[in-house]
Scaffold this active site. Sequence first.
Site, PDB file in Angstrom:
ATOM      1  N   SER A 141       9.227  79.578 -14.544  1.00 12.35           N
ATOM      2  CA  SER A 141      10.606  79.062 -14.566  1.00 12.35           C
ATOM      3  C   SER A 141      10.899  78.512 -15.958  1.00 12.35           C
ATOM      4  CB  SER A 141      10.709  77.923 -13.545  1.00 12.35           C
ATOM      5  OG  SER A 141      11.936  77.252 -13.649  1.00 12.35           O
ATOM      6  N   TYR A 154       7.589  69.930  -9.779  1.00 13.84           N
ATOM      7  CA  TYR A 154       8.011  71.338  -9.912  1.00 13.84           C
ATOM      8  C   TYR A 154       7.581  71.891 -11.270  1.00 13.84           C
ATOM      9  CZ  TYR A 154      10.931  75.546  -9.770  1.00 13.84           C
ATOM     10  OH  TYR A 154      11.371  76.847  -9.782  1.00 13.84           O
TER      11      TYR A 154
HETATM   12  N1  NAP Z   1      16.607  80.815  -8.482  1.00 17.49           N
HETATM   13  C1  NAP Z   1      16.301  80.176  -9.591  1.00 17.49           C
HETATM   14  O1  NAP Z   1      17.178  79.598 -10.260  1.00 17.49           O
HETATM   15  C2  NAP Z   1      14.888  80.137 -10.096  1.00 17.49           C
HETATM   16  C3  NAP Z   1      14.657  79.658 -11.382  1.00 17.49           C
HETATM   17  C4  NAP Z   1      13.344  79.590 -11.842  1.00 17.49           C
HETATM   18  C5  NAP Z   1      12.308  80.007 -11.035  1.00 17.49           C
HETATM   19  N2  NAP Z   1      12.560  80.447  -9.783  1.00 17.49           N
HETATM   20  C6  NAP Z   1      11.422  80.839  -8.947  1.00 17.49           C
HETATM   21  O2  NAP Z   1      11.684  82.078  -8.340  1.00 17.49           O
HETATM   22  C7  NAP Z   1      10.902  82.207  -7.151  1.00 17.49           C
HETATM   23  C8  NAP Z   1      11.771  82.753  -6.034  1.00 17.49           C
HETATM   24  O3  NAP Z   1      12.742  81.802  -5.668  1.00 17.49           O
HETATM   25  P1  NAP Z   1      14.246  82.167  -5.305  1.00 17.49           P
HETATM   26  O4  NAP Z   1      15.099  81.627  -6.370  1.00 17.49           O
HETATM   27  O5  NAP Z   1      14.367  83.578  -4.922  1.00 17.49           O
HETATM   28  O6  NAP Z   1      14.457  81.185  -4.049  1.00 17.49           O
HETATM   29  P2  NAP Z   1      14.648  81.479  -2.483  1.00 17.49           P
HETATM   30  O7  NAP Z   1      15.844  82.344  -2.248  1.00 17.49           O
HETATM   31  O8  NAP Z   1      14.608  80.143  -1.833  1.00 17.49           O
HETATM   32  O9  NAP Z   1      13.350  82.315  -2.110  1.00 17.49           O
HETATM   33  C9  NAP Z   1      12.085  81.713  -1.992  1.00 17.49           C
HETATM   34  C10 NAP Z   1      11.174  82.679  -1.265  1.00 17.49           C
HETATM   35  O10 NAP Z   1       9.872  82.083  -1.162  1.00 17.49           O
HETATM   36  C11 NAP Z   1       9.417  82.267   0.167  1.00 17.49           C
HETATM   37  N3  NAP Z   1       8.450  81.267   0.571  1.00 17.49           N
HETATM   38  C12 NAP Z   1       8.562  79.907   0.523  1.00 17.49           C
HETATM   39  N4  NAP Z   1       7.463  79.340   1.052  1.00 17.49           N
HETATM   40  C13 NAP Z   1       6.638  80.354   1.413  1.00 17.49           C
HETATM   41  C14 NAP Z   1       5.370  80.412   2.019  1.00 17.49           C
HETATM   42  N5  NAP Z   1       4.676  79.300   2.353  1.00 17.49           N
HETATM   43  N6  NAP Z   1       4.824  81.632   2.254  1.00 17.49           N
HETATM   44  C15 NAP Z   1       5.492  82.752   1.934  1.00 17.49           C
HETATM   45  N7  NAP Z   1       6.705  82.760   1.361  1.00 17.49           N
HETATM   46  C16 NAP Z   1       7.272  81.574   1.114  1.00 17.49           C
HETATM   47  C17 NAP Z   1      10.673  82.231   1.015  1.00 17.49           C
HETATM   48  O11 NAP Z   1      10.452  82.948   2.222  1.00 17.49           O
HETATM   49  P3  NAP Z   1      10.231  82.305   3.682  1.00 17.49           P
HETATM   50  O12 NAP Z   1      10.939  80.981   3.719  1.00 17.49           O
HETATM   51  O13 NAP Z   1      10.814  83.339   4.588  1.00 17.49           O
HETATM   52  O14 NAP Z   1       8.751  82.194   3.821  1.00 17.49           O
HETATM   53  C18 NAP Z   1      11.642  82.989   0.137  1.00 17.49           C
HETATM   54  O15 NAP Z   1      11.543  84.374   0.366  1.00 17.49           O
HETATM   55  C19 NAP Z   1      10.301  80.821  -6.904  1.00 17.49           C
HETATM   56  O16 NAP Z   1       8.963  80.809  -7.342  1.00 17.49           O
HETATM   57  C20 NAP Z   1      11.150  79.910  -7.782  1.00 17.49           C
HETATM   58  O17 NAP Z   1      10.458  78.747  -8.161  1.00 17.49           O
HETATM   59  C21 NAP Z   1      13.823  80.544  -9.300  1.00 17.49           C
END
Ligand code: NAP
Length: 246
Positions: A141, A154
Amino acid sequence: MTEGITGKVVAITGASSGLGAETARHLVAAGAKVVLGARRVDRLEALADELGRENAAPFQLDVTDAAQLRAFTAFAVETFGKIDVMINNAGLMPLSPLEMGRVEEWDQAIDVNIKGVLYGIHAALPYFREQRSGHFINVSSVAGHVISPGGAVYSATKYAVRALTEAFRKEAKPYNIRNTILSPGAVDTELPQSVKAPGVSEFVAKFYEDAAISASSFARCVVFALSQPEDMDVNEILFRPTSQEL
Ligand SMILES: NC(=O)c1ccc[n+]([C@@H]2O[C@H](COP(=O)([O-])OP(=O)(O)OC[C@H]3O[C@@H](n4cnc5c(N)ncnc54)[C@H](OP(=O)(O)O)[C@@H]3O)[C@@H](O)[C@H]2O)c1
């Protein structure tokens, strides 16, 4: 741009929403087969139907359990005959100042964001080592580069993803394995919903409302990293919305 992706088998954790789901769509459009992992299996089933069962296979997965991740990579090989890419993407962002003492959230973030990535490497490595090829994409991130109040845990998890990926990049040299750290800024997903701390969640929701860009920004970076020739290892991508200062 999609050269080198056709026929690849890509396992994606956190594929039930946000970045993981959108990446699956882009990769299937580019000719890949995808294996979709997350806890909400109903979401994965719907995405697999959308992408076509010949291209996408759902697998219920909790990344905090190393055995489930080993079963996930084994399922990829059983279903599509091999595994070429592991995208360790599942994550949570429970922002809060340390003095709030939200210990359960700290534990969960560490378990999912750090241990989940380690277990993902552990689960795919035997296949990559055996075939002398493979590609890990580990999701960090901007918070893995920049630290803000409320971001102690985080950011610590996202710095950890960078640290462990860089060490592993060097360790994996004998096996011709590629490693990409992908660090997004604010992208429009369900991630802000993982911020539960009173006062902080409202602030983060507003920040995302103002700044976040579409999840295809992330998916295009994945396509770029995977489509490079075998002798090129894209080690790190950091991107932000143009309007994001942080
Ligand atoms: N969106 C942003 O602005 C942003 C910025 C920087 C980094 N990121 C990173 O990008 C990644 C994806 O996040 P996103 O933005 O797509 O958010 P999101 O829409 O909330 O997706 C998060 C995903 O992680 C899964 N997850 C959470 N806990 C889990 C577990 N114990 N086992 C398996 N799966 C799990 C969730 O699936 P279930 O709940 O169905 O298990 C969901 O599919 C993360 O690592 C986040 O830190 C995102």
